[in-house]
Design an enzyme around this catalytic site. Structure first.
Site, PDB file in Angstrom:
ATOM      1  N   ASP A 198      43.389  43.816  43.921  1.00 47.86           N
ATOM      2  CA  ASP A 198      42.212  44.050  43.078  1.00 47.86           C
ATOM      3  C   ASP A 198      40.970  44.071  43.964  1.00 47.86           C
ATOM      4  O   ASP A 198      40.011  43.344  43.738  1.00 47.86           O
ATOM      5  CB  ASP A 198      42.103  42.946  42.014  1.00 47.86           C
ATOM      6  CG  ASP A 198      41.108  43.280  40.913  1.00 47.86           C
ATOM      7  OD1 ASP A 198      40.866  44.471  40.666  1.00 47.86           O
ATOM      8  OD2 ASP A 198      40.567  42.335  40.307  1.00 47.86           O
TER       9      ASP A 198
ATOM     10  N   ASP B  58      39.740  35.759  45.561  1.00 49.54           N
ATOM     11  CA  ASP B  58      40.509  36.057  44.345  1.00 49.54           C
ATOM     12  C   ASP B  58      41.698  36.975  44.587  1.00 49.54           C
ATOM     13  O   ASP B  58      41.671  38.176  44.282  1.00 49.54           O
ATOM     14  CB  ASP B  58      39.596  36.657  43.273  1.00 49.54           C
ATOM     15  CG  ASP B  58      40.273  36.672  41.898  1.00 49.54           C
ATOM     16  OD1 ASP B  58      41.407  36.145  41.793  1.00 49.54           O
ATOM     17  OD2 ASP B  58      39.668  37.184  40.942  1.00 49.54           O
TER      18      ASP B  58
END
Length: 327
Positions: free
Chosen positions: A202, A219
């Protein structure tokens, strides 16, 4: 635990209690950070820097899958690649439990988004991604999934048709989504020999902090097996010639550490299409969580689905256009 409202009992006191269960002493300052899939908080620590506390959405990842994410981050950190890795407790554990929740602690790291129109930023992003992928290619994930047409495309389509597409647009959506996924599936089939490696998954600019003249990646919650281009295409913006200039800067830095296969450029638009469909299905899947109607009030309106259909039609045309080229 109610699967529709899994974070209903996530009170500030519970957040602080979870952090203090690991031996930290909170100063009771707490700030909820932007996160929908999980819950993330900045928690003040007495006479020390605040910590970032991430509570995982129940039933999304198994313990083994979360641990693989953490271990990947540790491998990257050990290779002196700037990622924000979890903190291990005194027993060497990074995946922690408190009450009915699994959570992880991270050091707080500041920074700003990279400037994607700055050639130096793009080059340094490429350098960092080349380093990440060199580590990612060393071995596969065992428990984490792969990015594929079935999970991101066909399953998304099935979910949306089951309860979310307005009746007035249903026939149009059935037709265009079938056509676009057939095209995407054919492209993946044509390039099925491309190597899948461990990737961030992502890698948009919001998950990169620019500090001290270099990027720092955060993340890795969506880390999975995929072609390397998955971590590159989201950094490209603008018209075709702009994207090709950006791509060339990124790859120039990338190839300092890892070889890029230009054939992967054939997957840019298929991957963009899958991301669009998966994102719509993700919101639909979480619609019973009260946080989602508040965050996405425009979702589930006829206007939204009409625009989504137009976006898919644009992607159908994009799939027929020549692929991006390195300058």
């Amino acid at each position: 635990m109610d699967s529709k409202t899994p974070f209903y009992s996530m009170t500030p006191d519970r957040v602080i209690d979870a952090v203090e269960s690991q031996g930290w002493l909170s100063d009771f300052r707490i700030l909820e950070l932007n996160s929908y899939e999980n819950r993330v908080y900045q928690v003040g620590i007495d006479q020390a820097e605040p910590l970032i506390t991430k509570f995982y959405r129940p039933n999304r990842w198994s313990d083994a899958q979360i641990q693989e994410e953490h271990d990947f981050c540790f491998e990257l950190a050990d290779a002196d690649i700037s990622v924000v890795a979890p903190i291990k407790n005194s027993e060497g554990e990074s995946l922690l439990n408190f009450d009915q929740f699994r959570f992880t602690l991270f050091p707080r790291r500041g920074g700003r988004a990279p400037e994607l129109d700055d050639p130096e930023h793009l080059y340094q992003l490429g350098v960092a991604l080349g380093q990440i992928h060199a580590v990612g290619a060393a071995k596969p994930f065992v428990d984490r999934p792969s990015l594929d047409v079935d999970s991101y495309g066909w399953q998304s389509r099935e979910l949306l048709l089951s309860e979310h597409i307005p009746q007035s647009l249903r026939a149009a959506y059935e037709s265009i989504s079938q056509e676009v996924l057939d095209r995407v599936e054919q492209r993946f089939s044509d390039y099925s020999d491309l190597k899948a490696i461990r990737v961030h998954g992502d890698c948009h600019s919001g998950n990169v902090l620019w500090r001290d003249d270099r990027p720092h990646f955060v993340d890795f919650d969506d880390a999975r097996m995929a072609s390397a281009i998955q971590d590159i295409w989201m950094l490209l913006t603008g018209e075709r010639h702009q994207m090709e200039m950006q791509l060339s800067e990124v790859i120039a830095g990338y190839e300092e550490f890892f070889e890029f296969n230009p054939r992967e450029l054939n997957l840019v638009e298929p991957l963009r299409t899958l991301r669009m469909m998966n994102h719509a299905a993700w919101i639909a899947k979480r619609w019973d969580d009260p946080a989602f109607p508040k965050a996405f009030p425009w979702f589930n309106t006829e206007r939204y689905w009409g625009e989504h259909l137009l976006d898919l039609k644009v992607q159908l045309s994009a799939l027929d256009e020549p692929v991006l080229k390195l300058l």
